[in-house]
Design an enzyme around this catalytic site. Structure first.
Site, PDB file in Angstrom:
ATOM      1  N   PHE A  77      -5.167  -2.070  -2.798  1.00  0.00           N
ATOM      2  CA  PHE A  77      -6.550  -1.605  -2.923  1.00  0.00           C
ATOM      3  C   PHE A  77      -6.702  -0.098  -2.751  1.00  0.00           C
ATOM      4  O   PHE A  77      -7.761   0.395  -2.433  1.00  0.00           O
ATOM      5  CB  PHE A  77      -7.479  -2.353  -1.972  1.00  0.00           C
ATOM      6  N   GLY A  85       2.668   5.904  -2.248  1.00  0.00           N
ATOM      7  CA  GLY A  85       2.581   4.689  -3.049  1.00  0.00           C
ATOM      8  C   GLY A  85       1.159   4.283  -3.324  1.00  0.00           C
ATOM      9  O   GLY A  85       0.208   4.942  -2.897  1.00  0.00           O
ATOM     10  N   GLN A  86       1.067   3.175  -4.042  1.00  0.00           N
ATOM     11  CA  GLN A  86      -0.232   2.664  -4.423  1.00  0.00           C
ATOM     12  C   GLN A  86      -0.274   1.200  -4.001  1.00  0.00           C
ATOM     13  O   GLN A  86       0.496   0.390  -4.505  1.00  0.00           O
ATOM     14  CB  GLN A  86      -0.393   2.806  -5.948  1.00  0.00           C
ATOM     15  N   GLY A  87      -1.102   0.860  -3.025  1.00  0.00           N
ATOM     16  CA  GLY A  87      -1.160  -0.522  -2.551  1.00  0.00           C
ATOM     17  C   GLY A  87      -2.154  -1.325  -3.337  1.00  0.00           C
ATOM     18  O   GLY A  87      -2.690  -0.855  -4.338  1.00  0.00           O
ATOM     19  N   ASP A 103       1.016 -13.262  -1.142  1.00  0.00           N
ATOM     20  CA  ASP A 103       1.486 -12.218  -2.051  1.00  0.00           C
ATOM     21  C   ASP A 103       2.832 -11.672  -1.581  1.00  0.00           C
ATOM     22  O   ASP A 103       3.041 -10.469  -1.518  1.00  0.00           O
ATOM     23  CB  ASP A 103       0.440 -11.093  -2.152  1.00  0.00           C
ATOM     24  N   LYS A 123      -3.146   3.732   4.692  1.00  0.00           N
ATOM     25  CA  LYS A 123      -3.677   3.104   3.484  1.00  0.00           C
ATOM     26  C   LYS A 123      -5.115   3.524   3.347  1.00  0.00           C
ATOM     27  O   LYS A 123      -5.900   3.382   4.281  1.00  0.00           O
ATOM     28  CB  LYS A 123      -3.652   1.590   3.649  1.00  0.00           C
ATOM     29  N   PRO A 180      -4.435   4.106  -2.560  1.00  0.00           N
ATOM     30  CA  PRO A 180      -3.187   4.838  -2.337  1.00  0.00           C
ATOM     31  C   PRO A 180      -2.717   4.765  -0.882  1.00  0.00           C
ATOM     32  O   PRO A 180      -3.504   4.510   0.021  1.00  0.00           O
ATOM     33  CB  PRO A 180      -3.562   6.268  -2.711  1.00  0.00           C
ATOM     34  N   VAL A 181      -1.425   5.007  -0.694  1.00  0.00           N
ATOM     35  CA  VAL A 181      -0.831   5.023   0.645  1.00  0.00           C
ATOM     36  C   VAL A 181      -0.228   6.408   0.887  1.00  0.00           C
ATOM     37  O   VAL A 181       0.468   6.942   0.019  1.00  0.00           O
ATOM     38  CB  VAL A 181       0.268   3.946   0.779  1.00  0.00           C
TER      39      VAL A 181
END
Ligand code: NAG
Ligand code: NAG
Ligand code: NAG
Ligand code: NAG
Ligand code: NAG
Ligand code: NAG
Length: 809
Positions: free
Chosen positions: A503, A499-501, A617, A520, A505-506
């Site tokens: 700040f 995934g993309q967090g 968030d 992360k 990629p994960v």
């Protein structure tokens, strides 16, 4: 037709026709297949099995609850192999369970009854009483005195001192084996009675003594709880604790759980059991983790600290995180010359183990102090009752064990700890020094601030990095070697990217020991994420809760900045609820479990963690699901921590995600715990409806989900909101209640929105709810909202994008 079939095939109905009874007398017996039913039909007693037909138990269960309904078994360690067993009331007034003429289980009432009768009451208590005895509540025997793993409303746990009878909960070995496990929970008769969870003969968790308001270690036990009434009685004859539900319609039970080593409180929602409260909750709840004369706190690292005036007994061990030897005095007490000792007041504590204590309820704090000073082994004192202005005196002798410091002081209580005069003097000195330093610093601060604002634009990057490195070292977060991480993630291979967090990629990875991790990676190019990175490390390292994702450690090497988390097999919540196929996997009880878990996690952030954290968030993609679909809140990059009573802040940097942001925050940059409550409201609607707030819930509408929900609510048509994959009709009242709660969270004015404490109370009970006022953002249509955001120069190419800066890039 269907009614006839039901009569033919429903055995319980046949029992009903053959006269339902709640009692048996001398001449009667109960055989396999027959049951006793309490007068209002709430509980049932009979023979049951837990999945294995060759292990039969005499038990009591909720008659109208299909799941996990057994609250008591008689012959837990001695199951019967087949159905040839009989329960009889013998002439001495004892219940006897026999199988093939051998006694499997029996009661032993000390007194003989003239005319005994055994009856199952609506409380779930099986009692034997004498019909000739006119007095109510004088039982020859009652099952409530011999509980299994479950505590019901009205049941007493504690001691009948006259009868030398202790009543405690004992866990089952496992969910389907009611043999006694080694976990128990009950009161120990110290001068100041304490309540322990024992694992075998070892103390495992201590609730703390009753302080007049609650157990010292149970801050959530508030006297004004709308659902429960708590009672503690201690006198010469009895010492007991019991709770009861305020509304008779509420169903709640406390279970001692051997599998999870927890004491769990459940509430029946009409469809499933909701986990309402769990103890122990964090690492500091484990008995004596820190050794003698220490306190444990989740707000410091390491979690163990010496009490004021004490130092580690063996510094080498202490520094390598072995705290078992605890701390010793820096300077000895003078004792003989009592003028030379004094006390330091520490606030916000769970008081020490009460094994060696003395209580006098009639003297005040001043006399308590004198009494303590007069005895060389008295180490601490405080009020025995903190209710009202405080009263009574309790003193501790010898070393002090198992003290916890609550991050929020009002969750704990005060304790006066004995120190030699020299130590008190140095504390006083330090305090005045601090006051002096603060005033100097304040002046200096203004000057420095001006300087740094001026300097800021030319501040160079390496310096910033050094700074982070130092901060991380201070935190004592476990550090991973870069090599460990690159090996685990296959050198950050694309295949491992999950995934993309906010700040970067994960990646998914697997450590050599087999543990799965999520890593992360802060993109090296992004200077912007550094603040978020440190924020996240600083905050999450201190947070420990079952509904928050756990940080295992981090790695900071040159340009690489990595955060290592436990891996969540089921990914994020959005991939379930917004997916046509996967959403079918989440039935209503599961969704409710998720909703409740998120609520508990958020409550912890807002109230129970030391920091009072506003997440800022909260959204479906920031809620991760573990293998058992337990929700865990993640992504603390945007979070803000607050000290003390501050519950609101202001920022010129609005961060968060459109569609989840409260109006006062998005427009004025004003954020508070109530803006998180707003986001929670959106999330709740999405979980129920299965649509994103920013997407249209209904094709013909130009409204967003909140607007749509409000319109339907006003038309008394909220039923239409419920996701079609929740087909279960029984779930509907509960889902409607969730919509109601959600609309309360979404009200335009923050002061109208409930706190997370009330949200949990509203979700977990049938208390009356107020009518919601109009939600925030409602009148705006999607198109307006988009215009509004683009005016502010935001990057809004994607609904789900996290907005991180007002100025954009
Ligand atoms: C019942 O007990 C008798 C004698 O103790 C024994 O011989 C018989 O096998 C038992 N029957 C069952 C069904 O257990
Ligand atoms: C109380 O009961 C325990 C066992 O249950 C026994 O060991 C103890 O001696 C009893 N105490 C008195 C005063 O009878
Ligand atoms: C113990 O807790 C687990 C997880 O919450 C649950 O699945 C299980 O049913 C519980 N056992 C009992 C006896 O309540
Ligand atoms: C409590 O203290 C008072 C005053 O010193 C004394 O009279 C009383 O006997 C004490 N009570 C107990 C239970 O020790
Ligand atoms: C101090 O208190 C302890 C514990 O109650 C007691 O055993 C001891 O006799 C007391 N000493 C004095 C000097 O009163
Ligand atoms: C504690 O103090 C309050 C207020 O003075 C009083 O009402 C209550 O009865 C006391 N509790 C006990 C257990 O003494």
């Amino acid at each position: 037709m269907s009614i006839i079939v039901y009569i033919l095939f429903s055995p319980s109905l046949i029992v009903f026709i053959a006269a339902e009874t709640s009692s048996i007398t001398l001449s009667q017996s109960l055989s396999y297949g027959k049951t006793l039913v309490s007068p209002s039909g709430i509980f049932e007693l009979g023979f049951c099995n837990l999945g294995n037909p060759n292990k039969i138990y005499l038990g009591i269960w909720y008659k109208n609850i299909p799941l996990q309904n057994i609250v008591w078994v008689a012959n837990g360690g001695n199951p019967i192999k087949d159905s040839f067993s009989i329960l009889k009331l013998d002439s001495s007034g004892n219940l006897v369970l026999t199988h093939n003429n051998t006694v499997v289980w029996s009661t032993s009432s000390p007194e003989k009854a003239q005319n005994p009768v055994a009856e199952l009451l609506d409380s779930g208590n099986l009692v034997i009483r004498d019909e000739n005895e006119a007095k109510e509540d004088t039982y020859l025997w009652q099952s409530f005195d011999y509980p299994s793993n479950t505590m019901l409303s009205g049941m007493k746990v504690g001691w009948d001192i006259k009868r030398n009878l202790s009543t405690c909960l004992i866990a089952w070995k496992s969910d389907n084996d009611p043999t006694q496990g080694d976990l128990s929970w009950g009161i120990t008769l110290h001068p100041y009675p304490d309540i322990y969870m024992m694992k075998g003969t070892k103390k495992y968790h201590r609730f703390g003594p009753w302080n007049g308001l609650r157990f010292s270690g149970m801050p959530l036990m508030k006297p004004n709880n709308p659902i429960y009434h708590y009672e503690f009685v201690s006198n010469q004859e009895v010492v007991y604790y019991r709770w009861s539900v305020k509304q008779t319609s509420s169903i709640s039970k406390v279970v001692l759980n051997q599998t999870t080593l927890e004491r769990q409180r459940y509430v029946w929602s009409g469809k499933s059991w909701i986990l309402y409260e769990v103890m122990p909750e964090d690492n500091c709840d484990h008995y004596g983790v820190c050794g003698a004369n220490t306190y444990c706190t989740t707000s410091a690292l390491p979690i163990c600290q010496c009490l004021k005036g004490f130092k580690p007994k063996t510094p080498e061990k202490w520094n390598s995180m072995d705290w078992s030897e605890g701390c010793i005095r820096k300077h000895p007490l003078s004792c003989q010359d009592k003028l030379n000792d004094g006390f330091v007041l520490v606030d916000g504590l769970k008081v020490p183990d009460t094994k060696d204590t003395f209580v006098n309820e009639t003297i005040d704090l001043k006399q308590c102090r004198t009494k303590c000073l007069n005895n060389c082994s008295c180490m601490a004192y405080t009020n025995s009752n903190i209710s009202g202005a405080g009263s009574g005196c309790v003193m501790w002798f010898g070393d002090l064990y198992d003290i916890k410091l609550y991050p929020v002081p009002e969750n704990g209580q005060s304790l006066y700890i004995r120190l030699p005069a020299s130590e008190i003097e140095s504390i006083r000195h330090k305090k005045s020094k601090i006051i002096f330093i603060t005033s100097v610093a304040a002046t200096l601060g203004v000057v420095l601030a001006i300087y740094f604002v001026y300097k800021r634009n030319i501040a160079d990057k390496p310096k910033k990095n050094e700074n982070i490195e130092r901060q991380l070292e201070d935190l004592d977060v476990p550090l991973f070697h870069l090599l460990t991480i690159t090996t685990a993630t296959n050198n950050f291979s694309l295949n491992n990217k999950i995934g993309q967090g906010g700040f970067g990629p994960v990646y998914k990875g697997k450590l050599v020991d087999g543990r799965e991790i999520a890593v992360k990676r802060l993109s090296s190019s992004s200077g912007q994420g550094i603040t978020e990175f440190t924020t996240e490390v600083k905050l999450i390292a201190k947070l420990q809760h079952r509904n928050l994702v756990r940080l295992l450690g981090c790695c900071f090497r040159g340009q690489e900045k990595l955060l290592v988390y436990e891996y969540m097999v089921n990914g994020s919540l959005d991939t379930f609820i917004f997916d046509k196929v996967k959403s079918k996997l989440l039935d209503w009880p599961q969704r409710f479990h998720i909703i409740f878990g998120i609520a508990r996690g958020l409550l912890y952030l807002h109230q129970d963690s030391q920091l009072r954290i506003i997440h800022r968030d909260l959204k479906a993609s920031n809620v991760l699901l573990d293998a058992k679909l337990n929700p865990k809140i993640s992504d603390f990059g945007m979070a803000r921590a607050f000290g003390g009573d501050q519950i609101e802040g202001n920022t010129n940097r609005v961060v968060g995600t459109y569609g989840y942001m409260a109006p006062e925050y998005a427009v004025d940059g004003l954020f508070s715990i109530k803006s998180d409550v707003f986001s929670f409201g959106i999330l709740l609607l999405e979980i129920i409806c299965g649509n994103k707030n920013r997407a249209l819930c209904h094709r013909n509408q130009t409204l967003n989900l909140v607007g749509y929900a409000w319109t339907l609510w006003k038309e008394k048509n909220a039923l239409q909101l419920i996701d079609s994959s929740i087909k279960d009709l029984c779930a509907i009242p509960e889902a409607l209640r969730c919509i109601h709660v959600s609309l309360l969270c979404l009200q335009q004015y923050p002061e109208d929105r409930p706190t997370m404490t009330s949200v949990i109370q509203m979700l977990g009970s049938e208390m009356e709810l107020v009518e919601p006022k109009e939600p925030g953002f409602f009148p705006r249509r999607i198109s307006d909202e988009e215009k509004f955001s683009s005016n502010l120069n935001h990057k809004t190419s994607n609904d789900e994008l996290t907005i991180t800066s007002l100025t954009g890039r």
